[in-house]
Design a protein around this motif. Structure first.
Motif, PDB file in Angstrom:
ATOM      1  N   TRP A  20       7.482   6.652 -18.488  1.00  0.00           N
ATOM      2  CA  TRP A  20       8.426   6.007 -17.734  1.00  0.00           C
ATOM      3  C   TRP A  20       9.687   6.843 -17.718  1.00  0.00           C
ATOM      4  N   GLN A  21      10.407   6.650 -16.130  1.00  0.00           N
ATOM      5  CA  GLN A  21      11.672   7.190 -16.184  1.00  0.00           C
ATOM      6  C   GLN A  21      12.665   6.371 -15.571  1.00  0.00           C
ATOM      7  N   ALA A  22      13.780   6.160 -16.245  1.00  0.00           N
ATOM      8  CA  ALA A  22      14.971   5.488 -15.532  1.00  0.00           C
ATOM      9  C   ALA A  22      15.417   6.290 -14.358  1.00  0.00           C
ATOM     10  N   HIS A  30       5.486   1.392  -9.212  1.00  0.00           N
ATOM     11  CA  HIS A  30       5.076   0.586 -10.205  1.00  0.00           C
ATOM     12  C   HIS A  30       6.222   0.660 -11.277  1.00  0.00           C
ATOM     13  N   ILE A  31       7.277  -0.513 -11.351  1.00  0.00           N
ATOM     14  CA  ILE A  31       8.314  -0.641 -12.059  1.00  0.00           C
ATOM     15  C   ILE A  31       8.541  -1.593 -13.232  1.00  0.00           C
ATOM     16  N   ARG A  32       9.145  -1.390 -14.148  1.00  0.00           N
ATOM     17  CA  ARG A  32       9.293  -2.197 -15.253  1.00  0.00           C
ATOM     18  C   ARG A  32      10.886  -2.235 -15.668  1.00  0.00           C
ATOM     19  N   VAL A  33      11.057  -3.409 -16.470  1.00  0.00           N
ATOM     20  CA  VAL A  33      12.188  -3.558 -17.195  1.00  0.00           C
ATOM     21  C   VAL A  33      11.989  -3.969 -18.605  1.00  0.00           C
ATOM     22  N   ASN A  34      12.700  -3.612 -19.560  1.00  0.00           N
ATOM     23  CA  ASN A  34      12.622  -3.915 -20.889  1.00  0.00           C
ATOM     24  C   ASN A  34      13.214  -5.334 -21.256  1.00  0.00           C
ATOM     25  N   ARG A  35      12.391  -6.319 -21.537  1.00  0.00           N
ATOM     26  CA  ARG A  35      12.984  -7.393 -22.100  1.00  0.00           C
ATOM     27  C   ARG A  35      13.029  -7.889 -23.478  1.00  0.00           C
ATOM     28  N   GLY A  36      13.167  -6.564 -24.304  1.00  0.00           N
ATOM     29  CA  GLY A  36      13.441  -6.862 -25.706  1.00  0.00           C
ATOM     30  C   GLY A  36      11.897  -6.593 -26.438  1.00  0.00           C
ATOM     31  N   VAL A  37      11.186  -7.595 -26.345  1.00  0.00           N
ATOM     32  CA  VAL A  37       9.948  -7.770 -27.040  1.00  0.00           C
ATOM     33  C   VAL A  37       8.828  -7.268 -26.302  1.00  0.00           C
ATOM     34  N   PHE A  76      14.902  -9.380 -10.578  1.00  0.00           N
ATOM     35  CA  PHE A  76      14.065  -8.846 -11.452  1.00  0.00           C
ATOM     36  C   PHE A  76      14.479  -8.106 -12.613  1.00  0.00           C
ATOM     37  N   LEU A  77      15.383  -7.423 -12.409  1.00  0.00           N
ATOM     38  CA  LEU A  77      15.928  -6.709 -13.613  1.00  0.00           C
ATOM     39  C   LEU A  77      16.714  -7.531 -14.503  1.00  0.00           C
ATOM     40  N   ARG A  78      17.758  -8.523 -14.057  1.00  0.00           N
ATOM     41  CA  ARG A  78      18.385  -9.437 -14.870  1.00  0.00           C
ATOM     42  C   ARG A  78      19.069  -8.626 -15.712  1.00  0.00           C
ATOM     43  N   LYS A  79      19.703  -7.705 -15.142  1.00  0.00           N
ATOM     44  CA  LYS A  79      20.830  -7.028 -15.813  1.00  0.00           C
ATOM     45  C   LYS A  79      20.483  -5.729 -16.673  1.00  0.00           C
ATOM     46  N   GLY A  80      19.048  -5.667 -16.576  1.00  0.00           N
ATOM     47  CA  GLY A  80      18.381  -4.604 -17.147  1.00  0.00           C
ATOM     48  C   GLY A  80      18.245  -3.197 -16.467  1.00  0.00           C
ATOM     49  N   THR A  81      17.618  -2.360 -17.168  1.00  0.00           N
ATOM     50  CA  THR A  81      17.579  -0.947 -16.590  1.00  0.00           C
ATOM     51  C   THR A  81      16.289  -0.767 -15.833  1.00  0.00           C
ATOM     52  N   VAL A  82      16.096  -0.452 -14.660  1.00  0.00           N
ATOM     53  CA  VAL A  82      14.762  -0.261 -14.080  1.00  0.00           C
ATOM     54  C   VAL A  82      14.181   1.250 -14.569  1.00  0.00           C
ATOM     55  N   GLU A  83      12.915   1.103 -14.759  1.00  0.00           N
ATOM     56  CA  GLU A  83      11.997   2.432 -15.200  1.00  0.00           C
ATOM     57  C   GLU A  83      10.988   2.489 -14.104  1.00  0.00           C
ATOM     58  N   VAL A  84      10.471   3.811 -13.833  1.00  0.00           N
ATOM     59  CA  VAL A  84       9.657   4.084 -13.031  1.00  0.00           C
ATOM     60  C   VAL A  84       8.489   4.694 -13.385  1.00  0.00           C
ATOM     61  N   LYS A  85       7.108   4.357 -13.363  1.00  0.00           N
ATOM     62  CA  LYS A  85       5.961   4.843 -13.801  1.00  0.00           C
ATOM     63  C   LYS A  85       5.807   6.226 -13.430  1.00  0.00           C
ATOM     64  N   VAL A  86       5.579   7.143 -14.602  1.00  0.00           N
ATOM     65  CA  VAL A  86       5.267   8.632 -13.969  1.00  0.00           C
ATOM     66  C   VAL A  86       3.707   8.815 -14.242  1.00  0.00           C
ATOM     67  N   TYR A  87       3.197   9.027 -13.316  1.00  0.00           N
ATOM     68  CA  TYR A  87       1.682   9.149 -13.170  1.00  0.00           C
ATOM     69  C   TYR A  87       1.179  10.287 -13.702  1.00  0.00           C
ATOM     70  N   SER A  88       0.005  10.116 -14.644  1.00  0.00           N
ATOM     71  CA  SER A  88      -0.540  11.521 -15.131  1.00  0.00           C
ATOM     72  C   SER A  88      -1.427  12.037 -13.950  1.00  0.00           C
ATOM     73  N   ASN A  89      -1.833  13.281 -14.101  1.00  0.00           N
ATOM     74  CA  ASN A  89      -2.880  13.951 -13.181  1.00  0.00           C
ATOM     75  C   ASN A  89      -4.030  13.259 -12.632  1.00  0.00           C
ATOM     76  N   ASP A  90      -4.439  12.302 -13.777  1.00  0.00           N
ATOM     77  CA  ASP A  90      -5.865  11.644 -13.466  1.00  0.00           C
ATOM     78  C   ASP A  90      -5.569  10.340 -12.590  1.00  0.00           C
TER      79      ASP A  90
END
Length: 165
Positions: A20-22, A30-37, A76-90
């Motif tokens: 994943w990369q900020a 496909h994005i994600r944000v860390n919610r702690g747990v 979506f972020l609720r003040k978090g930092t967005v990360e974007v999925k970095v896909y493998s070759n497969d």
């Protein structure tokens, strides 16, 4: 007949790690944000539209009131930092075209049936992008990457029944 909006299922592949990369997301990411747990996942359409499996009030990981919804990136972020999925070759070989990812995500709005282990926000995002019903977070918790949890259960049942594994 196959629903033209629904992605074709792809073979399940156990993934040992993900990258994943900020960075600034692009449409269909496909994005994600860390919610702690845990990390919360979604599909980025624009700054005013992220599609994800949640409730309007909260992520509600236990699932009450969750459905596929659209919110702004800020919500979506609720003040978090967005990360974007970095896909493998497969994964890049299986990645759907952006238009298909967007169409599938939008076509899923209002879908329910959330389950923290079997049908969560990460399953949804992976299904939209790769056609893989997969949650790395669940695999990490259950030890599915090395079959630790399942192997332990199998050994317990085997010993209980007087057999091997």
């Amino acid at each position: 007949m196959i629903n033209p909006i629904m992605p074709m299922p792809r073979p399940y592949q156990l993934i040992s790690s993900e990258k994943w990369q900020a960075q600034t997301p692009q449409q269909g990411d496909h994005i994600r944000v860390n919610r702690g747990v845990y990390n919360h996942h979604g599909i980025y359409i624009s700054n005013s539209e992220v599609i994800h499996f949640s409730s309007l009030d909260d992520d509600n990981v236990l699932g009450e009131g969750n459905e596929v919804i659209t919110t702004s990136l800020a919500h979506f972020l609720r003040k978090g930092t967005v990360e974007v999925k970095v896909y493998s070759n497969d994964e890049l070989n299986d990645l759907y075209p952006i238009a298909d990812i967007v169409q599938w995500a939008r076509g899923s709005l209002g879908d329910s049936g959330y389950h923290i282990v079997f049908n969560n926000c990460e399953h949804f995002a992976n299904w939209c992008t790769l056609g893989r019903f997969h949650s790395q977070q669940v695999n990490n918790v259950l030890g599915a990457n090395n079959m630790g949890f399942f192997s332990t259960i199998g050994k317990f049942i085997g010993s209980f029944l007087g057999g091997g594994n």
